[in-house]
Design a protein around this motif. Structure first.
Motif, PDB file in Angstrom:
ATOM      1  N   ALA A   1       1.014  -1.339   0.012  1.00  0.00           N
ATOM      2  CA  ALA A   1      -0.041  -0.218  -0.061  1.00  0.00           C
ATOM      3  C   ALA A   1       0.780   1.128   0.077  1.00  0.00           C
ATOM      4  CB  ALA A   1      -1.009   0.083   1.361  1.00  0.00           C
ATOM      5  N   HIS A   2       2.059   1.224   0.903  1.00  0.00           N
ATOM      6  CA  HIS A   2       2.874   2.343   0.904  1.00  0.00           C
ATOM      7  C   HIS A   2       3.567   2.681  -0.513  1.00  0.00           C
ATOM      8  CE1 HIS A   2       5.445   5.187   2.926  1.00  0.00           C
ATOM      9  NE2 HIS A   2       6.558   4.733   2.376  1.00  0.00           N
ATOM     10  N   ILE A   3       4.020   1.712  -1.139  1.00  0.00           N
ATOM     11  CA  ILE A   3       4.837   1.914  -2.339  1.00  0.00           C
ATOM     12  C   ILE A   3       3.602   2.353  -3.466  1.00  0.00           C
ATOM     13  CG2 ILE A   3       4.555  -0.525  -3.228  1.00  0.00           C
ATOM     14  CD1 ILE A   3       7.652   0.214  -4.280  1.00  0.00           C
ATOM     15  N   SER A   4       2.538   1.743  -3.442  1.00  0.00           N
ATOM     16  CA  SER A   4       1.670   2.104  -4.663  1.00  0.00           C
ATOM     17  C   SER A   4       1.195   3.699  -4.520  1.00  0.00           C
ATOM     18  CB  SER A   4       0.356   1.122  -4.689  1.00  0.00           C
ATOM     19  OG  SER A   4      -0.530   1.433  -3.273  1.00  0.00           O
ATOM     20  N   ASN A   5       1.147   4.121  -3.085  1.00  0.00           N
ATOM     21  CA  ASN A   5       0.658   5.389  -2.738  1.00  0.00           C
ATOM     22  C   ASN A   5       1.823   6.198  -3.036  1.00  0.00           C
ATOM     23  OD1 ASN A   5      -1.869   4.619  -1.561  1.00  0.00           O
ATOM     24  ND2 ASN A   5      -1.036   4.828   0.307  1.00  0.00           N
ATOM     25  N   LEU A   6       2.937   5.965  -3.012  1.00  0.00           N
ATOM     26  CA  LEU A   6       4.159   6.752  -3.475  1.00  0.00           C
ATOM     27  C   LEU A   6       4.164   7.023  -4.873  1.00  0.00           C
ATOM     28  CD1 LEU A   6       6.980   5.868  -0.996  1.00  0.00           C
ATOM     29  CD2 LEU A   6       6.009   8.106  -1.085  1.00  0.00           C
ATOM     30  N   LEU A   7       4.049   5.670  -5.604  1.00  0.00           N
ATOM     31  CA  LEU A   7       4.233   6.020  -6.921  1.00  0.00           C
ATOM     32  C   LEU A   7       3.177   6.554  -7.697  1.00  0.00           C
ATOM     33  CD1 LEU A   7       4.832   1.926  -7.446  1.00  0.00           C
ATOM     34  CD2 LEU A   7       6.303   3.617  -8.204  1.00  0.00           C
ATOM     35  N   GLN A   8       2.011   6.607  -6.900  1.00  0.00           N
ATOM     36  CA  GLN A   8       0.851   7.259  -7.412  1.00  0.00           C
ATOM     37  C   GLN A   8       1.235   8.859  -7.239  1.00  0.00           C
ATOM     38  OE1 GLN A   8      -1.733   5.273  -8.683  1.00  0.00           O
ATOM     39  NE2 GLN A   8      -1.826   6.958 -10.015  1.00  0.00           N
ATOM     40  N   GLU A   9       1.492   9.235  -6.321  1.00  0.00           N
ATOM     41  CA  GLU A   9       1.798  10.534  -5.723  1.00  0.00           C
ATOM     42  C   GLU A   9       3.056  11.027  -6.611  1.00  0.00           C
ATOM     43  OE1 GLU A   9       2.321  10.811  -1.340  1.00  0.00           O
ATOM     44  OE2 GLU A   9       0.162   9.739  -1.274  1.00  0.00           O
ATOM     45  N   GLU A  10       4.290  10.583  -6.465  1.00  0.00           N
ATOM     46  CA  GLU A  10       5.203  11.026  -7.066  1.00  0.00           C
ATOM     47  C   GLU A  10       5.755  10.788  -8.559  1.00  0.00           C
ATOM     48  OE1 GLU A  10       7.071  12.832  -4.824  1.00  0.00           O
ATOM     49  OE2 GLU A  10       6.059  12.351  -3.093  1.00  0.00           O
ATOM     50  N   LEU A  11       5.061   9.722  -9.101  1.00  0.00           N
ATOM     51  CA  LEU A  11       5.810   9.309 -10.301  1.00  0.00           C
ATOM     52  C   LEU A  11       4.658   9.136 -11.443  1.00  0.00           C
ATOM     53  CD1 LEU A  11       8.384   6.691  -8.885  1.00  0.00           C
ATOM     54  CD2 LEU A  11       8.899   9.049 -10.070  1.00  0.00           C
ATOM     55  N   SER A  12       3.485   9.412 -11.249  1.00  0.00           N
ATOM     56  CA  SER A  12       2.285   9.123 -12.071  1.00  0.00           C
ATOM     57  C   SER A  12       2.623   9.804 -13.375  1.00  0.00           C
ATOM     58  CB  SER A  12       1.037   9.508 -11.581  1.00  0.00           C
ATOM     59  OG  SER A  12       0.767  10.701 -11.072  1.00  0.00           O
ATOM     60  N   GLU A  13       3.620  10.968 -13.590  1.00  0.00           N
ATOM     61  CA  GLU A  13       3.530  11.604 -14.866  1.00  0.00           C
ATOM     62  C   GLU A  13       4.527  10.717 -15.663  1.00  0.00           C
ATOM     63  OE1 GLU A  13       6.058  15.030 -14.928  1.00  0.00           O
ATOM     64  OE2 GLU A  13       6.117  15.081 -12.817  1.00  0.00           O
ATOM     65  N   TYR A  14       5.377   9.896 -14.900  1.00  0.00           N
ATOM     66  CA  TYR A  14       6.400   9.085 -15.914  1.00  0.00           C
ATOM     67  C   TYR A  14       5.917   7.372 -16.181  1.00  0.00           C
ATOM     68  CZ  TYR A  14       9.261  12.685 -13.943  1.00  0.00           C
ATOM     69  OH  TYR A  14       9.494  13.955 -13.824  1.00  0.00           O
ATOM     70  N   LEU A  15       5.057   6.939 -15.482  1.00  0.00           N
ATOM     71  CA  LEU A  15       4.464   5.752 -15.497  1.00  0.00           C
ATOM     72  C   LEU A  15       3.215   5.349 -14.966  1.00  0.00           C
ATOM     73  CD1 LEU A  15       4.667   4.638 -12.060  1.00  0.00           C
ATOM     74  CD2 LEU A  15       6.987   4.847 -12.634  1.00  0.00           C
ATOM     75  N   SER A  16       2.911   4.045 -15.358  1.00  0.00           N
ATOM     76  CA  SER A  16       1.298   3.640 -14.885  1.00  0.00           C
ATOM     77  C   SER A  16       1.635   2.242 -14.443  1.00  0.00           C
ATOM     78  CB  SER A  16       0.509   3.648 -16.131  1.00  0.00           C
ATOM     79  OG  SER A  16       0.565   2.882 -17.032  1.00  0.00           O
ATOM     80  N   PHE A  17       0.603   1.738 -13.528  1.00  0.00           N
ATOM     81  CA  PHE A  17       0.963   0.213 -13.084  1.00  0.00           C
ATOM     82  C   PHE A  17      -0.545  -0.162 -12.534  1.00  0.00           C
ATOM     83  CE2 PHE A  17       1.288   3.070  -9.459  1.00  0.00           C
ATOM     84  CZ  PHE A  17       0.650   2.384  -8.338  1.00  0.00           C
ATOM     85  N   LYS A  18      -0.805  -1.481 -12.475  1.00  0.00           N
ATOM     86  CA  LYS A  18      -1.974  -1.975 -11.904  1.00  0.00           C
ATOM     87  C   LYS A  18      -1.474  -2.832 -10.829  1.00  0.00           C
ATOM     88  CE  LYS A  18      -5.412  -2.440 -15.424  1.00  0.00           C
ATOM     89  NZ  LYS A  18      -5.912  -3.246 -16.465  1.00  0.00           N
ATOM     90  N   LEU A  19      -1.801  -2.785  -9.571  1.00  0.00           N
ATOM     91  CA  LEU A  19      -1.678  -3.598  -8.290  1.00  0.00           C
ATOM     92  C   LEU A  19      -2.155  -5.003  -8.520  1.00  0.00           C
ATOM     93  CD1 LEU A  19      -1.932  -2.083  -4.881  1.00  0.00           C
ATOM     94  CD2 LEU A  19       0.074  -2.836  -6.109  1.00  0.00           C
ATOM     95  N   ALA A  20      -1.261  -5.919  -8.527  1.00  0.00           N
ATOM     96  CA  ALA A  20      -1.512  -7.430  -8.677  1.00  0.00           C
ATOM     97  C   ALA A  20      -2.272  -7.795  -7.262  1.00  0.00           C
ATOM     98  CB  ALA A  20      -0.601  -8.302  -8.835  1.00  0.00           C
ATOM     99  N   VAL A  21      -3.094  -8.881  -7.405  1.00  0.00           N
ATOM    100  CA  VAL A  21      -3.762  -9.405  -6.169  1.00  0.00           C
ATOM    101  C   VAL A  21      -2.816 -10.137  -5.346  1.00  0.00           C
ATOM    102  CG1 VAL A  21      -5.991  -9.114  -7.232  1.00  0.00           C
ATOM    103  CG2 VAL A  21      -4.780 -11.308  -7.444  1.00  0.00           C
TER     104      VAL A  21
END
Length: 380
Positions: free
Chosen positions: A282-302
């Motif tokens: 949860a921590h890394i996905s929040n950070l990726l969203q907040e800090e890096l969304s202009e450079y990349l996209s991702f889907k969290l796996a289950v």
């Protein structure tokens, strides 16, 4: 953060667990018991090359209760990790010139194991439902296919879980075209959903699925315990290969792991670490969203301990890696999983081996890496 942490490299592994979470006391106690029991009973010689019976019983029980398999101890061969399992299966079934289907992006060590046995590798596409079964069908019309290698629970590297429809179709094609399905079930223990998908091996109406699993990631990758599950006739052939490679396994480790399975310590450890890994996820996905969304996209796996990041096509991967080194971070580029090392605009990023402070530090360094690239683009 300590001074040491600030100056150290931060390595987003491709999905390793955190060795700092291992219950060392419990582990060392079981190793001591195993050593004492073996010495007392004069059993420190060569054991069964299939693995200690007590361990195979414990693994069969776990797989049947938790993953819907119908395995008996004689259907199991213990190996030193899942990679050895793949290699043993390749040695048993693949001859020079045989066609083996793998996904375009896949576990590179498995691909190399098949090649090492003389296989001709056929790559097929995959998407958010898993392997492209229509492409497999087309290839089977053109070639005699011996085996299809898949990682359906947590696709390496893209982390996708194969859909039930694709699994069913793959089984039908295996029947129709007479090929083996080699199911490498990595990361099965690490599920972040109430109802994880059961292995293809639990669905089979035939004997065409060979199932490979491992306990190494649950304990620590240095603790080499994997297993092959297949009909008894196949296990006999695998045992012959194990005799040639290894003569037998590590009996002390096998007895120790059997004790940990029987006493429920492994289950307890999985549940404890799963909570921690879920928090880190949860921590890394929040950070990726907040800090890096202009450079990349991702889907969290289950499931699993890694995230697949898709990068914008304008990102220069060579420069990205060079800049990452100066920022003291490392990660796994997508091209590592590709047959021809072509430019794959993706990164497989493990998060479980780092605590939240280290993840934060790593993502901020990654942001610096990407923004340097941005500056380079503007000045070009």
């Amino acid at each position: 953060l300590s001074k040491r942490q600030i100056h150290d490299f931060i390595h987003f592994s491709d999905g390793l667990p955190d060795a700092r979470l291992i219950p060392f006391e419990v582990l060392s106690r079981s190793m001591r018991h195993a050593l004492n029991a073996s010495a007392r009973n004069n059993k420190l010689g060569y054991g069964d090359p299939k693995g200690a019976m007590i361990l195979r019983e414990a693994i069969a029980h776990m797989l049947n209760m938790e993953r819907g398999l119908h395995a008996k101890p004689q259907d199991i061969c213990v190996v030193r990790g899942s990679q050895m399992g793949v290699f043993v299966i390749a040695k048993v079934f693949i001859e020079t010139g045989d066609n083996v289907i793998v996904e375009q992006l896949t576990n590179p060590l498995a691909r190399e194991a098949f090649k090492n046995c003389g296989a001709n590798i056929l790559s097929v596409a995959h998407d958010e439902e898993g392997i492209d079964v229509e492409s497999i069908s087309q290839l089977c019309l053109q070639h005699r296919v011996s085996a299809v290698y898949v990682t359906p629970h947590h696709q390496i590297p893209t982390t996708v879980t194969m859909s039930h429809a694709r699994r069913t179709k793959l089984l039908e094609l295996a029947e129709q075209y007479d090929f083996l399905i080699i199911e490498d079930d990595n990361d099965n223990e690490f599920n972040f959903t109430e109802n994880p998908a059961l292995p293809i091996a639990s669905m089979q109406k035939s004997n065409r699925v060979i199932y490979i699993g491992s306990l190494s990631k649950v304990l620590t990758p240095g603790f080499r315990i994997g297993y092959i599950v297949a009909p008894e006739s196949i296990i006999k052939l695998c045992t012959n290969q194990v005799m040639l490679i290894d003569r037998q396994g590590n009996q002390i480790t096998e007895l120790a792991v059997a004790e940990l399975l029987h006493t429920g310590e492994i289950k307890k450890h999985i549940l404890r670490t799963l909570k921690i890994y879920e928090e880190r996820r949860a921590h890394i996905s929040n950070l990726l969203q907040e800090e890096l969304s202009e450079y990349l996209s991702f889907k969290l796996a289950v499931s699993g301990l890694a995230i697949w990041l898709q990068l914008g096509s304008e990102i220069n991967l060579k420069v990205l890696v060079e800049d990452a080194e100066t920022q003291k971070i490392r990660f796994q580029l997508g091209k590592f999983f590709s047959e021809d090392e072509s430019q794959v605009h993706g990164i497989r990023m493990g998060f479980a081996n780092l605590n939240n402070d280290e993840i934060t530090q790593g993502i901020l360094r990654l942001k610096n890496t990407f923004s340097r690239q941005h500056v380079n683009l503007l000045s070009a």
